[in-house]
Design a protein around this motif. Structure first.
Motif, PDB file in Angstrom:
ATOM      1  N   ASP A 287       0.809  -1.211   0.000  1.00 52.25           N
ATOM      2  CA  ASP A 287       0.000   0.000   0.000  1.00 52.25           C
ATOM      3  C   ASP A 287       0.842   1.261   0.000  1.00 52.25           C
ATOM      4  O   ASP A 287       0.375   2.323  -0.417  1.00 52.25           O
ATOM      5  CB  ASP A 287      -0.957   0.014   1.190  1.00 52.25           C
ATOM      6  CG  ASP A 287      -2.053  -1.029   1.027  1.00 52.25           C
ATOM      7  OD1 ASP A 287      -2.403  -1.351  -0.125  1.00 52.25           O
ATOM      8  OD2 ASP A 287      -2.548  -1.524   2.053  1.00 52.25           O
ATOM      9  N   GLU A 288       2.086   1.157   0.473  1.00 50.24           N
ATOM     10  CA  GLU A 288       2.974   2.320   0.492  1.00 50.24           C
ATOM     11  C   GLU A 288       4.410   1.854   0.700  1.00 50.24           C
ATOM     12  O   GLU A 288       4.657   0.728   1.119  1.00 50.24           O
ATOM     13  CB  GLU A 288       2.583   3.304   1.600  1.00 50.24           C
ATOM     14  CG  GLU A 288       2.767   2.765   3.006  1.00 50.24           C
ATOM     15  CD  GLU A 288       2.287   3.741   4.073  1.00 50.24           C
ATOM     16  OE1 GLU A 288       1.387   4.554   3.803  1.00 50.24           O
ATOM     17  OE2 GLU A 288       2.841   3.672   5.187  1.00 50.24           O
TER      18      GLU A 288
ATOM     19  N   ASN B   4      -5.403   2.967  -3.989  1.00 48.98           N
ATOM     20  CA  ASN B   4      -4.297   3.916  -4.030  1.00 48.98           C
ATOM     21  C   ASN B   4      -3.011   3.305  -3.510  1.00 48.98           C
ATOM     22  O   ASN B   4      -3.011   2.334  -2.747  1.00 48.98           O
ATOM     23  CB  ASN B   4      -4.622   5.166  -3.212  1.00 48.98           C
ATOM     24  CG  ASN B   4      -5.478   6.141  -3.986  1.00 48.98           C
ATOM     25  OD1 ASN B   4      -6.157   5.776  -4.941  1.00 48.98           O
ATOM     26  ND2 ASN B   4      -5.456   7.385  -3.574  1.00 48.98           N
ATOM     27  N   TRP B   5      -1.915   3.933  -3.918  1.00 50.67           N
ATOM     28  CA  TRP B   5      -0.572   3.592  -3.469  1.00 50.67           C
ATOM     29  C   TRP B   5       0.104   4.894  -3.056  1.00 50.67           C
ATOM     30  O   TRP B   5      -0.059   5.917  -3.716  1.00 50.67           O
ATOM     31  CB  TRP B   5       0.217   2.921  -4.595  1.00 50.67           C
ATOM     32  CG  TRP B   5       1.578   2.511  -4.175  1.00 50.67           C
ATOM     33  CD1 TRP B   5       1.900   1.422  -3.413  1.00 50.67           C
ATOM     34  CD2 TRP B   5       2.808   3.163  -4.483  1.00 50.67           C
ATOM     35  NE1 TRP B   5       3.249   1.374  -3.227  1.00 50.67           N
ATOM     36  CE2 TRP B   5       3.836   2.436  -3.871  1.00 50.67           C
ATOM     37  CE3 TRP B   5       3.143   4.306  -5.206  1.00 50.67           C
ATOM     38  CZ2 TRP B   5       5.174   2.800  -3.959  1.00 50.67           C
ATOM     39  CZ3 TRP B   5       4.474   4.667  -5.296  1.00 50.67           C
ATOM     40  CH2 TRP B   5       5.466   3.910  -4.686  1.00 50.67           C
ATOM     41  N   ARG B   6       0.848   4.829  -1.945  1.00 48.49           N
ATOM     42  CA  ARG B   6       1.495   6.031  -1.425  1.00 48.49           C
ATOM     43  C   ARG B   6       3.009   5.876  -1.424  1.00 48.49           C
ATOM     44  O   ARG B   6       3.532   4.827  -1.053  1.00 48.49           O
ATOM     45  CB  ARG B   6       1.027   6.307   0.006  1.00 48.49           C
ATOM     46  CG  ARG B   6      -0.410   6.661   0.097  1.00 48.49           C
ATOM     47  CD  ARG B   6      -0.976   6.863   1.484  1.00 48.49           C
ATOM     48  NE  ARG B   6      -0.085   6.732   2.610  1.00 48.49           N
ATOM     49  CZ  ARG B   6      -0.054   7.563   3.650  1.00 48.49           C
ATOM     50  NH1 ARG B   6      -0.875   8.599   3.701  1.00 48.49           N
ATOM     51  NH2 ARG B   6       0.750   7.346   4.655  1.00 48.49           N
TER      52      ARG B   6
ATOM     53  N   VAL C  10       4.269  12.245   3.018  1.00 53.24           N
ATOM     54  CA  VAL C  10       3.632  11.733   1.804  1.00 53.24           C
ATOM     55  C   VAL C  10       4.105  12.557   0.606  1.00 53.24           C
ATOM     56  O   VAL C  10       3.918  13.763   0.550  1.00 53.24           O
ATOM     57  CB  VAL C  10       2.091  11.782   1.919  1.00 53.24           C
ATOM     58  CG1 VAL C  10       1.443  11.343   0.607  1.00 53.24           C
ATOM     59  CG2 VAL C  10       1.613  10.916   3.075  1.00 53.24           C
TER      60      VAL C  10
ATOM     61  N   SER D 190       3.458  11.238  -2.674  1.00 59.15           N
ATOM     62  CA  SER D 190       2.358  11.045  -3.621  1.00 59.15           C
ATOM     63  C   SER D 190       1.387  10.025  -3.046  1.00 59.15           C
ATOM     64  O   SER D 190       1.774   9.131  -2.299  1.00 59.15           O
ATOM     65  CB  SER D 190       2.862  10.607  -5.001  1.00 59.15           C
ATOM     66  OG  SER D 190       3.406   9.316  -4.946  1.00 59.15           O
ATOM     67  N   ASP D 191       0.137  10.194  -3.403  1.00 61.32           N
ATOM     68  CA  ASP D 191      -0.942   9.303  -3.002  1.00 61.32           C
ATOM     69  C   ASP D 191      -1.885   9.268  -4.190  1.00 61.32           C
ATOM     70  O   ASP D 191      -2.641  10.214  -4.423  1.00 61.32           O
ATOM     71  CB  ASP D 191      -1.633   9.838  -1.748  1.00 61.32           C
ATOM     72  CG  ASP D 191      -2.708   8.893  -1.217  1.00 61.32           C
ATOM     73  OD1 ASP D 191      -3.038   7.889  -1.890  1.00 61.32           O
ATOM     74  OD2 ASP D 191      -3.220   9.173  -0.121  1.00 61.32           O
ATOM     75  N   GLU D 192      -1.800   8.190  -4.978  1.00 52.10           N
ATOM     76  CA  GLU D 192      -2.555   8.154  -6.219  1.00 52.10           C
ATOM     77  C   GLU D 192      -2.990   6.733  -6.534  1.00 52.10           C
ATOM     78  O   GLU D 192      -2.494   5.783  -5.936  1.00 52.10           O
ATOM     79  CB  GLU D 192      -1.718   8.731  -7.362  1.00 52.10           C
ATOM     80  CG  GLU D 192      -0.359   8.096  -7.495  1.00 52.10           C
ATOM     81  CD  GLU D 192       0.662   8.992  -8.177  1.00 52.10           C
ATOM     82  OE1 GLU D 192       0.343  10.142  -8.513  1.00 52.10           O
ATOM     83  OE2 GLU D 192       1.782   8.530  -8.355  1.00 52.10           O
TER      84      GLU D 192
END
Length: 180
Positions: free
Chosen positions: A62-63, A112-114, A121, A123-125
């Protein structure tokens, strides 16, 4: 056509030019850099070779924090020979392809992926945007840097999106070496 199929086709197209650039990287110059602020050749080349595997990270995590507070910084696996470098690339490409083949369009479009740096953060898209911007376009960018490094080290530059000063393409689309 499914999004995953489109991304696999794009990955395959980018892989060919990337492989051709990596095949020309001079050995024994991993510490070389064109400017004091530039990344060393070995680090840049390792990044280019291993970026296709980032697809797995964007799809299945997820991130990621590229500079986790109090955590270890990423250390790429060093290489000494072009064969080792190309093996890294082929393994990375395989991992990226497998991740794309195993995911769904719904996952890429609706989750989403962060990207974080030191907990902040960046980017969060949606995942497919992370794949296009953070992997495929990013790969093209760093491969472009690598072709400049190749030129400055007197290595030939492959014709990736069109002819280079070292290679042209014939009317049939086949590559042809330019005379020196």
């Amino acid at each position: 056509m499914k999004l995953t199929e489109l991304l696999l086709e794009e990955l395959d197209r980018e892989a060919q030019g990337t492989r051709e650039a990596l095949e020309r990287v001079p050995e024994g110059k991993n510490d070389w850099k064109p400017h004091e602020k530039s990344m060393p050749l070995g680090q840049l080349t390792t990044m280019v070779a291993t970026m296709p595997a980032w697809l797995d990270m964007v799809i299945n995590q997820d991130e990621i924090d590229i500079n986790p507070p109090g955590g270890p910084k990423f250390k790429p696996q060093p290489w000494n020979t072009r064969a080792e470098l190309l093996a890294q690339f082929e393994a990375s490409l395989k991992k990226g392809r497998e991740a794309l083949q195993a995911t769904t369009d719904d996952h890429l479009l609706n989750t989403n992926w962060r990207l974080l740096a030191a907990g902040k953060v960046m980017s969060d898209e949606r995942r497919y945007v992370g794949i296009r911007d953070g992997v495929l376009n990013h790969l093209a960018h760093h491969r472009g840097q690598l072709t400049v490094y190749l030129r400055l080290n007197e290595a030939s530059v492959p014709a990736i999106y069109g002819p280079s000063a070292d290679e042209g393409k014939s009317a049939s689309g086949e590559k042809e070496e330019k005379a020196a």
